[in-house]
Enzyme design. Sequence first.
Site, PDB file in Angstrom:
ATOM      1  N   ARG A 227      18.833  87.865  -3.076  1.00 36.75           N
ATOM      2  CA  ARG A 227      20.234  87.671  -3.444  1.00 36.75           C
ATOM      3  C   ARG A 227      20.998  87.105  -2.268  1.00 36.75           C
ATOM      4  O   ARG A 227      20.733  87.447  -1.116  1.00 36.75           O
ATOM      5  CB  ARG A 227      20.886  89.004  -3.855  1.00 36.75           C
TER       6      ARG A 227
ATOM      7  N   ASP B 226      17.337  98.002   4.109  1.00 44.62           N
ATOM      8  CA  ASP B 226      18.258  98.475   3.069  1.00 44.62           C
ATOM      9  C   ASP B 226      18.904  99.827   3.397  1.00 44.62           C
ATOM     10  O   ASP B 226      20.045 100.078   2.999  1.00 44.62           O
ATOM     11  CB  ASP B 226      17.578  98.519   1.700  1.00 44.62           C
TER      12      ASP B 226
ATOM     13  N   SER C 161      13.557  93.667   3.827  1.00 46.92           N
ATOM     14  CA  SER C 161      12.954  94.983   3.580  1.00 46.92           C
ATOM     15  C   SER C 161      11.427  94.946   3.663  1.00 46.92           C
ATOM     16  O   SER C 161      10.713  95.326   2.731  1.00 46.92           O
ATOM     17  CB  SER C 161      13.423  95.517   2.223  1.00 46.92           C
TER      18      SER C 161
END
Length: 470
Positions: A81, A202, A149
């Site tokens: 994203r 994250d 991540s």
Amino acid sequence: MAAAAAVAMAEQVVADLRDKCETPAALLREVASEMAHEMDAGLEKEGGSRVKMLLSYVDKLPTGREEGLFYGLDLGGTNFRVLRVQLGGNEKHVVNCDSREVSIPPQLMSGSSSELFCFIASELAKFVTDEKYANKSNGKKRELGFTFSFPVKQRSVASGTLVKWTKAFSISDAVGKDVVAELQTAMEKQGLDMHVAALINDAVGTLAGARYHDKDVVAGVIFGTGTNAAYVEKANAIPKCEGELPNSGDMVINMEWGNFCSSHLPVTEYDQELDKESLNPGEQASISIYEKLMSGMYLGEIVRRVLLKISLHSSIFGNIDHTKLKTYFLLRTPHISAMHHDETPDLKIVAEILEENIEITGTSLETRKLVVEICDIVARRAARLAAAGLAGILKKLGRDCNAQDQRSVIAIDGGLFEHYTKFRECLEITLGELLGEEASKSVAVKHADDGSGIGAALIAASQSQCRNVE
């Protein structure tokens, strides 16, 4: 008689499971104490603990005073994203936030590093080009926070070499390279005038996103497919931190607590089998049992293994073909959550999931109740162990005792916490039980949505603000 014997046999399997999964408060306090001890050991020296306690090099978190336009890039799976966040300054106000999700073509997940990062940079460039805020950068280089991540070894807030790929990625020439430098090079090739201000994971993003709105947030935790935690430590309490201590006096620690192991963890035969059959034997086997007991990736699989044992030793599911029930990860955590939350009088949802997923039909209400009980045992153990981990962080920070003048907020993100209501409620009740009535008054658990995305942009903003001040 045969039917009664089958039920008795199934009930015995469930009773044994309940006994092995017991998590009395005394045991959980031992787990919390060992977590705090392992945290200390991990801060003392590299490799000093199974809990890695990685320096994030984020020493300045958002204060709410950040102002301007910042970007986030969140890469953690088969999609990534890109986000654009407009911050309003002293109002602690996100004026605007918009994002775009992009699927990564499968061939790029096993191609070359250059191909992957060039694709990401090109999509980022498209996102920037059609922005309605194009004139708000005031000639300044755009700043980006990068949530990555995957395991990296960081040397600064904006650099980190890839240790290994996980999930579906296998790009060999990226291992050992600085992922920030790879992205920066790809953006320059696209003519994109953008600076990567921070590289985070994250859990750190969740901490930053929540801290922006609440200065009392001390930790960010993920309870989703996997689990991890990050918290704010005093820099002078990190012996392995070399060089000059940061001016802020603080350092965010990425715990990587899935590797935590303790003799007090209630491990069953099902967990041991799952651990031995791990995708990465010798690497994940045995050393990441904490994660396997309480993350969304594994709860459904544990329930499946219990149901398989029952079906092999009793006839309560009827004469079934075991092929489906022997399929690894056939039951997912959303399935056990749906069964656990089934409030229909005849447990219709349980019957449907058993039939649709593992081809078990015509179950009795008594059998369906037994299935719900298995879900409850597995989820309760997970939630209570999760609460023990949170108590361990508070203990390490000296915030587990009565401190009415010292509010402590733990921000939690992830689908397991967000969507599995009984898990969340049990976690919150258990944490209160471990802290005691008085100490609980100064501790709050909050759901923090989308930390991994917006948190990256907020850390980019806080890094930018500090550079401007300096």
